[in-house]
Design a protein around this motif. Structure first.
Motif, PDB file in Angstrom:
ATOM      1  N   GLN A  60       0.829  -1.211   0.000  1.00 35.89           N
ATOM      2  CA  GLN A  60       0.000   0.000   0.000  1.00 35.89           C
ATOM      3  C   GLN A  60       0.864   1.262   0.000  1.00 35.89           C
ATOM      4  O   GLN A  60       0.621   2.211  -0.766  1.00 35.89           O
ATOM      5  CB  GLN A  60      -0.908   0.017   1.233  1.00 35.89           C
ATOM      6  N   LEU A  61       1.863   1.283   0.873  1.00 31.91           N
ATOM      7  CA  LEU A  61       2.724   2.463   0.966  1.00 31.91           C
ATOM      8  C   LEU A  61       3.533   2.666  -0.311  1.00 31.91           C
ATOM      9  O   LEU A  61       3.727   3.799  -0.768  1.00 31.91           O
ATOM     10  CB  LEU A  61       3.662   2.338   2.168  1.00 31.91           C
ATOM     11  N   ALA A  62       4.021   1.568  -0.910  1.00 33.68           N
ATOM     12  CA  ALA A  62       4.784   1.683  -2.162  1.00 33.68           C
ATOM     13  C   ALA A  62       3.907   2.258  -3.275  1.00 33.68           C
ATOM     14  O   ALA A  62       4.365   3.106  -4.057  1.00 33.68           O
ATOM     15  CB  ALA A  62       5.324   0.317  -2.559  1.00 33.68           C
ATOM     16  N   ARG A  63       2.654   1.805  -3.342  1.00 31.11           N
ATOM     17  CA  ARG A  63       1.737   2.335  -4.361  1.00 31.11           C
ATOM     18  C   ARG A  63       1.404   3.802  -4.079  1.00 31.11           C
ATOM     19  O   ARG A  63       1.324   4.625  -5.005  1.00 31.11           O
ATOM     20  CB  ARG A  63       0.469   1.493  -4.402  1.00 31.11           C
ATOM     21  N   MET A  64       1.222   4.144  -2.803  1.00 32.36           N
ATOM     22  CA  MET A  64       0.917   5.530  -2.455  1.00 32.36           C
ATOM     23  C   MET A  64       2.117   6.447  -2.700  1.00 32.36           C
ATOM     24  O   MET A  64       1.950   7.599  -3.109  1.00 32.36           O
ATOM     25  CB  MET A  64       0.471   5.625  -0.996  1.00 32.36           C
ATOM     26  N   LYS A  65       3.301   5.953  -2.482  1.00 34.11           N
ATOM     27  CA  LYS A  65       4.490   6.766  -2.756  1.00 34.11           C
ATOM     28  C   LYS A  65       4.569   7.080  -4.247  1.00 34.11           C
ATOM     29  O   LYS A  65       4.797   8.240  -4.628  1.00 34.11           O
ATOM     30  CB  LYS A  65       5.758   6.032  -2.309  1.00 34.11           C
ATOM     31  N   ARG A  66       4.376   6.074  -5.079  1.00 35.25           N
ATOM     32  CA  ARG A  66       4.416   6.322  -6.522  1.00 35.25           C
ATOM     33  C   ARG A  66       3.306   7.286  -6.930  1.00 35.25           C
ATOM     34  O   ARG A  66       3.532   8.214  -7.724  1.00 35.25           O
ATOM     35  CB  ARG A  66       4.282   5.005  -7.296  1.00 35.25           C
ATOM     36  N   ALA A  67       2.110   7.082  -6.378  1.00 35.12           N
ATOM     37  CA  ALA A  67       0.987   7.962  -6.704  1.00 35.12           C
ATOM     38  C   ALA A  67       1.283   9.405  -6.295  1.00 35.12           C
ATOM     39  O   ALA A  67       1.008  10.346  -7.050  1.00 35.12           O
ATOM     40  CB  ALA A  67      -0.284   7.463  -6.010  1.00 35.12           C
ATOM     41  N   SER A  68       1.860   9.583  -5.108  1.00 38.63           N
ATOM     42  CA  SER A  68       2.137  10.946  -4.634  1.00 38.63           C
ATOM     43  C   SER A  68       3.205  11.615  -5.495  1.00 38.63           C
ATOM     44  O   SER A  68       3.122  12.814  -5.776  1.00 38.63           O
ATOM     45  CB  SER A  68       2.559  10.923  -3.161  1.00 38.63           C
ATOM     46  N   GLN A 100      -6.463   9.473   4.159  1.00 40.37           N
ATOM     47  CA  GLN A 100      -6.161   8.767   5.408  1.00 40.37           C
ATOM     48  C   GLN A 100      -4.649   8.651   5.615  1.00 40.37           C
ATOM     49  O   GLN A 100      -4.152   8.758   6.734  1.00 40.37           O
ATOM     50  CB  GLN A 100      -6.791   7.372   5.371  1.00 40.37           C
ATOM     51  N   ARG A 101      -3.926   8.462   4.521  1.00 42.63           N
ATOM     52  CA  ARG A 101      -2.474   8.274   4.630  1.00 42.63           C
ATOM     53  C   ARG A 101      -1.737   9.602   4.799  1.00 42.63           C
ATOM     54  O   ARG A 101      -0.824   9.718   5.609  1.00 42.63           O
ATOM     55  CB  ARG A 101      -1.971   7.559   3.360  1.00 42.63           C
ATOM     56  N   PHE A 102      -2.116  10.629   4.004  1.00 42.74           N
ATOM     57  CA  PHE A 102      -1.332  11.862   3.952  1.00 42.74           C
ATOM     58  C   PHE A 102      -2.035  13.086   4.539  1.00 42.74           C
ATOM     59  O   PHE A 102      -1.430  14.152   4.622  1.00 42.74           O
ATOM     60  CB  PHE A 102      -0.931  12.169   2.502  1.00 42.74           C
ATOM     61  N   GLY A 103      -3.305  12.950   4.887  1.00 45.13           N
ATOM     62  CA  GLY A 103      -4.021  14.076   5.480  1.00 45.13           C
ATOM     63  C   GLY A 103      -4.498  15.111   4.478  1.00 45.13           C
ATOM     64  O   GLY A 103      -4.937  16.197   4.872  1.00 45.13           O
ATOM     65  N   GLN A 104      -4.424  14.800   3.182  1.00 46.22           N
ATOM     66  CA  GLN A 104      -4.890  15.696   2.122  1.00 46.22           C
ATOM     67  C   GLN A 104      -5.583  14.879   1.039  1.00 46.22           C
ATOM     68  O   GLN A 104      -5.250  13.702   0.837  1.00 46.22           O
ATOM     69  CB  GLN A 104      -3.714  16.429   1.463  1.00 46.22           C
ATOM     70  N   PRO A 124       7.898   4.840   7.520  1.00 48.57           N
ATOM     71  CA  PRO A 124       7.994   3.384   7.703  1.00 48.57           C
ATOM     72  C   PRO A 124       8.419   2.641   6.436  1.00 48.57           C
ATOM     73  O   PRO A 124       9.147   1.641   6.515  1.00 48.57           O
ATOM     74  CB  PRO A 124       6.560   2.993   8.115  1.00 48.57           C
ATOM     75  N   LEU A 125       7.989   3.121   5.263  1.00 46.94           N
ATOM     76  CA  LEU A 125       8.404   2.490   4.005  1.00 46.94           C
ATOM     77  C   LEU A 125       9.897   2.687   3.774  1.00 46.94           C
ATOM     78  O   LEU A 125      10.618   1.738   3.431  1.00 46.94           O
ATOM     79  CB  LEU A 125       7.609   3.078   2.843  1.00 46.94           C
ATOM     80  N   ASP A 126      10.383   3.907   3.956  1.00 42.46           N
ATOM     81  CA  ASP A 126      11.800   4.179   3.740  1.00 42.46           C
ATOM     82  C   ASP A 126      12.659   3.401   4.733  1.00 42.46           C
ATOM     83  O   ASP A 126      13.736   2.901   4.386  1.00 42.46           O
ATOM     84  CB  ASP A 126      12.078   5.677   3.854  1.00 42.46           C
ATOM     85  N   ASN A 127      12.186   3.284   5.990  1.00 44.29           N
ATOM     86  CA  ASN A 127      12.929   2.501   6.983  1.00 44.29           C
ATOM     87  C   ASN A 127      12.990   1.031   6.588  1.00 44.29           C
ATOM     88  O   ASN A 127      14.034   0.377   6.722  1.00 44.29           O
ATOM     89  CB  ASN A 127      12.273   2.634   8.363  1.00 44.29           C
ATOM     90  N   ALA A 128      11.869   0.513   6.084  1.00 45.62           N
ATOM     91  CA  ALA A 128      11.832  -0.895   5.668  1.00 45.62           C
ATOM     92  C   ALA A 128      12.796  -1.137   4.517  1.00 45.62           C
ATOM     93  O   ALA A 128      13.558  -2.108   4.516  1.00 45.62           O
ATOM     94  CB  ALA A 128      10.405  -1.282   5.274  1.00 45.62           C
ATOM     95  N   ARG A 129      12.782  -0.249   3.529  1.00 47.52           N
ATOM     96  CA  ARG A 129      13.646  -0.425   2.366  1.00 47.52           C
ATOM     97  C   ARG A 129      15.123  -0.345   2.746  1.00 47.52           C
ATOM     98  O   ARG A 129      15.961  -1.053   2.185  1.00 47.52           O
ATOM     99  CB  ARG A 129      13.332   0.636   1.308  1.00 47.52           C
ATOM    100  N   SER A 130      15.444   0.492   3.698  1.00 45.64           N
ATOM    101  CA  SER A 130      16.851   0.690   4.050  1.00 45.64           C
ATOM    102  C   SER A 130      17.453  -0.524   4.755  1.00 45.64           C
ATOM    103  O   SER A 130      18.677  -0.660   4.831  1.00 45.64           O
ATOM    104  CB  SER A 130      17.003   1.923   4.940  1.00 45.64           C
ATOM    105  N   LYS A 131      16.622  -1.413   5.267  1.00 47.78           N
ATOM    106  CA  LYS A 131      17.144  -2.562   6.009  1.00 47.78           C
ATOM    107  C   LYS A 131      17.977  -3.490   5.129  1.00 47.78           C
ATOM    108  O   LYS A 131      18.921  -4.109   5.600  1.00 47.78           O
ATOM    109  CB  LYS A 131      15.996  -3.341   6.666  1.00 47.78           C
ATOM    110  N   LEU A 132      17.622  -3.611   3.840  1.00 44.97           N
ATOM    111  CA  LEU A 132      18.362  -4.492   2.955  1.00 44.97           C
ATOM    112  C   LEU A 132      19.065  -3.757   1.829  1.00 44.97           C
ATOM    113  O   LEU A 132      19.939  -4.321   1.184  1.00 44.97           O
ATOM    114  CB  LEU A 132      17.435  -5.550   2.337  1.00 44.97           C
ATOM    115  N   MET A 133      18.686  -2.513   1.584  1.00 47.09           N
ATOM    116  CA  MET A 133      19.189  -1.840   0.397  1.00 47.09           C
ATOM    117  C   MET A 133      20.476  -1.052   0.644  1.00 47.09           C
ATOM    118  O   MET A 133      20.933  -0.351  -0.225  1.00 47.09           O
ATOM    119  CB  MET A 133      18.115  -0.914  -0.174  1.00 47.09           C
TER     120      MET A 133
END
Length: 293
Positions: A60-68, A100-104, A124-133
Motif C-alpha cells: 500500500q505504501l509503495a503504491r501511495m508513494k508512486r501515486a504521490s 487517510q495516509r497523507f491528510g490531504q 515506515p516504508l523508507d525505513n523498511a527499504r533501508s534494512k536491505l538496500m
C-alpha cells in the motif's frame, strides 16, 4: 551461517524488487511468497520480522508513494489515471485512502503538498527499504574520471530538508518552462551541508540543470553556475537513490583514506541518470562524484 543469512536477505531483496517492478499486478501473499520461494504459511511473518511492516501495508505504501510522486511531479497525468495506476477502481476510494495516509485529498496535494505530513507518512516504508538496500561498496566500485566542466542553472534549497519536495516541484516546473528536459539537460544535486546538520535550518543543497543557454528565471530564483571540471572519484548507485548517504560515507570513510588521494575544494555532488517513478525505484540510477586534487 553467514552464507545462509546472505541467501535469505537476497530472497527478501528479490521480493522488494518484484514489488517495485509490478506495482500494478497482484501482490498478494501467495504471489510474493513464490517470488521468495518461501512457504506462504510463514511468509507474512518472515516479511514482518525482516521489515517491520506487513506485506499488505508495504505494498500500500509503495503504491501511495508512486501515486504521490506522480501527483506532485507529473501534472500531465490526471488524478483519475493516478488512482487507477494505484490499484483503485474508483477515484473516490483512492481519495479516501490517500487522505487517510497523507491528510490531504489527491487534488489538494497536487496543488499544495504538505510535505512534512508526507515525509512522516512514508517514513515506515523508507525505513523498511533501508534494512536491505544499504549496499556494501568495494574499491572496484569506484572509478577515477576526468570530468569536463558543465555550465548549469541552479535553484538553491536552504532550510529544513523535509521541504525539499517543494523545491523539486518548483525546479521541475521551471525546467519545463525553460525546455530543459532531463534527457537532454543533465541533472545534478550539489550538497553544501551535512545531510542532517545540527539545525535543520542549516541544511543546504543546489538543484542543477546542465545548460549553456542564457537563463531566464521565469519568476523563480535561478542563477547561473558551473560544475567544475577535474578529476573525480565516481561511485554509481542503483536503487534507493533517495538516500546516497551510505555511498558518500564509503567514499569519505573508507575509499579516500586508503586511496592516498586528497579531496578538492568543491562539494560532493551527484548526477541523476534515471528517476523514480519514471523507472521502478530499484532501477533508479545516480552517480556520486567526489572531486579530487
Amino acid at each position: 551461517m553467514k552464507a545462509a543469512l546472505e541467501n535469505y536477505h537476497a530472497r527478501m531483496q528479490r521480493v522488494l524488487d518484484h514489488i517495485d517492478q509490478h506495482l500494478d499486478d497482484d501482490l498478494g501473499l501467495e504471489a510474493l511468497s513464490g517470488v521468495a520461494a518461501f512457504s506462504k504459511y510463514h511468509f507474512h511473518r518472515q516479511f514482518m520480522s525482516t521489515f517491520g511492516l506487513s506485506v499488505h501495508r508495504y505494498v500500500q505504501l509503495a503504491r501511495m508513494k508512486r501515486a504521490s510522486h506522480r501527483l506532485a511531479y507529473m501534472d500531465a497525468q490526471s488524478v483519475t489515471d493516478v488512482a487507477m495506476d494505484a490499484g483503485y477502481d474508483a477515484p473516490d476510494a483512492f481519495a479516501r485512502a490517500f487522505r487517510q495516509r497523507f491528510g490531504q485529498s489527491p487534488s489538494s496535494f497536487r496543488k499544495s503538498p504538505e510535505w512534512e505530513s508526507w515525509f512522516a507518512a512514508l517514513g515506515p516504508l523508507d525505513n523498511a527499504r533501508s534494512k536491505l538496500m544499504q549496499k556494501s561498496f568495494t574499491t572496484d566500485d569506484v572509478m577515477i574520471r576526468n570530468v569536463a566542466p558543465t555550465p548549469v542553472a541552479i535553484m538553491e534549497h536552504r532550510g529544513d530538508p523535509v521541504m525539499i519536495g517543494a523545491t523539486i516541484q518548483r525546479f521541475i516546473a521551471w525546467r519545463k518552462a525553460a525546455s530543459l528536459h532531463p534527457k537532454t539537460s543533465p541533472t545534478f544535486t550539489v550538497w553544501r551541508s551535512e545531510r542532517r546538520p545540527a539545525s535543520p535550518a542549516d541544511y543546504s543543497m543546489d538543484l542543477c540543470a546542465g545548460t549553456d543557454q542564457p537563463i531566464e528565471a521565469n519568476g523563480e530564483q535561478i542563477k547561473a553556475g558551473e560544475i567544475p571540471g577535474g578529476r573525480c572519484a565516481v561511485l554509481r548507485v542503483v536503487g534507493n537513490t533517495d538516500n546516497l548517504e551510505p555511498a558518500a560515507l564509503y567514499l569519505y570513510r573508507d575509499w579516500l583514506p586508503a586511496s592516498g588521494e586528497e579531496a578538492r575544494d568543491f562539494p560532493i555532488y551527484c548526477q541523476r541518470l534515471s528517476f523514480f517513478p519514471e523507472v521502478p525505484e530499484h532501477e533508479a540510477v545516480a552517480e556520486l562524484f567526489l572531486p579530487l586534487k
